[in-house]
Scaffold this motif. Sequence first.
Motif, mmCIF file in Angstrom:
data_model
loop_
_atom_site.group_PDB
_atom_site.id
_atom_site.type_symbol
_atom_site.label_atom_id
_atom_site.label_comp_id
_atom_site.label_asym_id
_atom_site.label_seq_id
_atom_site.Cartn_x
_atom_site.Cartn_y
_atom_site.Cartn_z
ATOM 1 N N TRP A 166 0.828 -1.203 0.000
ATOM 2 C CA TRP A 166 0.000 0.000 0.000
ATOM 3 C C TRP A 166 0.865 1.256 0.000
ATOM 4 O O TRP A 166 0.561 2.227 -0.694
ATOM 5 N N ALA A 167 1.936 1.248 0.778
ATOM 6 C CA ALA A 167 2.848 2.398 0.786
ATOM 7 C C ALA A 167 3.454 2.596 -0.591
ATOM 8 O O ALA A 167 3.592 3.731 -1.075
ATOM 9 N N ALA A 387 -14.497 5.177 -2.514
ATOM 10 C CA ALA A 387 -14.043 3.804 -2.306
ATOM 11 C C ALA A 387 -15.225 2.867 -2.066
ATOM 12 O O ALA A 387 -15.218 1.713 -2.509
ATOM 13 N N PHE A 388 -16.245 3.356 -1.367
ATOM 14 C CA PHE A 388 -17.440 2.555 -1.121
ATOM 15 C C PHE A 388 -18.160 2.227 -2.428
ATOM 16 O O PHE A 388 -18.594 1.100 -2.652
ATOM 17 N N THR A 392 -12.638 0.135 -4.442
ATOM 18 C CA THR A 392 -11.184 0.127 -4.559
ATOM 19 C C THR A 392 -10.557 1.273 -3.772
ATOM 20 O O THR A 392 -10.902 2.437 -3.992
ATOM 21 N N SER A 393 -9.648 0.941 -2.880
ATOM 22 C CA SER A 393 -8.887 1.961 -2.161
ATOM 23 C C SER A 393 -7.824 2.558 -3.066
ATOM 24 O O SER A 393 -7.635 3.771 -3.109
ATOM 25 N N TRP A 394 -7.119 1.696 -3.791
ATOM 26 C CA TRP A 394 -6.012 2.175 -4.610
ATOM 27 C C TRP A 394 -6.491 3.092 -5.728
ATOM 28 O O TRP A 394 -5.820 4.065 -6.080
ATOM 29 N N LEU A 399 -6.724 8.761 -7.744
ATOM 30 C CA LEU A 399 -7.516 9.874 -8.238
ATOM 31 C C LEU A 399 -7.375 11.121 -7.370
ATOM 32 O O LEU A 399 -7.173 12.224 -7.864
ATOM 33 N N LEU A 400 -7.472 10.937 -6.055
ATOM 34 C CA LEU A 400 -7.558 12.090 -5.159
ATOM 35 C C LEU A 400 -6.201 12.646 -4.730
ATOM 36 O O LEU A 400 -6.055 13.860 -4.577
ATOM 37 N N ILE A 401 -5.214 11.768 -4.528
ATOM 38 C CA ILE A 401 -3.919 12.255 -4.035
ATOM 39 C C ILE A 401 -3.267 13.249 -5.002
ATOM 40 O O ILE A 401 -2.796 14.305 -4.574
#
Length: 507
Positions: A166-167, A387-388, A392-394, A399-401
Amino acid sequence: MFANSPWALLPPVIAIALALITKEVYSSLMIGIIAGGLLYTGFNPVATLNHVLVDGMIGQVADAWNVGILIFLVVLGSVVMLMNRAGGSAAFGRWASEHVKTRVGAQMSTIALGILIFIDDYFNCLTVGSVMRPVTDKHRISREKLAYLIDATAAPVCIIAPISSWAAAVTGFVEGANGLALFIRAIPYNLYAFLTFAMMFMLSLTDFDYGPMKKAEAEHRQNISPDASMRHPSLTGAEDQPNPPVSEKGKVIHLVLPIVSLIVCCVIGMIYTGGFYEGESFVDAFANADASVGLVLGSMVALLITLIFYLATRVLSFEECMNAVPEGFKSMVPAILILVLAWTLKSMTDSLGAAEYVAGLVESFASNGMIMSFLPAFIFVIGAFLAFATGTSWGTFGLLIPIVVSAFHSDINNELMIISISACMAGAVCGDHCSPISDTTIMASAGAQCEHIRHVSTQLPYAMTAAAVSFFGYIVAGFTRNWIIALPAGIVMMLATLFVIKGREKA
């Protein structure tokens, strides 16, 4: 007509709502997929069929990353089946029953093992589940509770571990700044992860539950005896499968060695894909790692080591080993089917531009300087919702970062940017926990051998409690811009909330 608009969010909303209402996930996902195809093609049935099957399902199954994850699941299922057939799991269960004396101890052991396996959430879910099932069964802990402990440990520990898949994913989404440095600075502000840990510890130490989880625990204690728990069809979802023969020669080492081999080999596989053996540093190798390929390489080698070890110790014959491999594949079929459908639904929402629509909302909000202190709380909510809806978290990170980084012009010294990036990661993990179409949630269900929709419905109130407290915590963080204030304040609010809920449950 429907692209890049609120309509783009309708397919996942339909699938999630139907899954929660009907308690049946396969048809719910299929209906959501069809709805997405119809919206994309303007309700053209022929074009819809082509978009759903060719662009959606076939495209997702053909994706190299997804294929790697599916192979990893199959191999891991085979390793777990081998451990069961060799008697390793049963031997560990006997050993643990002598050393883990209470329900609290069983739950705390599950959490501790989940924290130790911080490399990857998929690997965490399936490994912790296979190891701890005999222990939690012995102490009459429901599969729903085990699935929650697995799910609430896997992603949160990965999102605060600098050395994890994840990192590596997060740092890869940061352009114009040192991604790893930003990730490390954002760790103390990842309120949802830390509050989830605080919640798990309190619930486990006090042996307290509420909502649907309380009902599931009560039903389990009343209806299931410890010896019968592994055979109960509502837990395993396999009432038509005969109990496989288990070797009486199995010892604890026949579980420990395969698990250690998996951990070591998967770590080596990941850093290998990141260029560690070509001169890259350990940290840089993890940042550049291809988790999908690394997990496949590691799990394949671990499977080979397990087979050789079992044959050398004569705990299983060659024929028994070969019979266990396809049985392990079969045990993973339900999880694989749900994953493929979830990926197909994600491709429908992607084609409709759902992520871009939500990202536009975030960007417009971030440009308003008057309410910047509320930005972390707002990003947390948007990240959780995205994500909901997409599972997908990734994808949410990706998209947002970059939007957050560009909004602050890559100013690494701006503390509000660090908080906002952490809020994005925390929101993504939160939405991932709540969503029945999330791959991590699906893996947690598979690891605990719990009916998927029961896991989602029992976990949802817990995840929403942590989310609500995290939202207020990010308001505090946005105004104080100091984690030494925000994190303790969030933990205090979390514990106070649980005490209030506990008091109301007793009233």
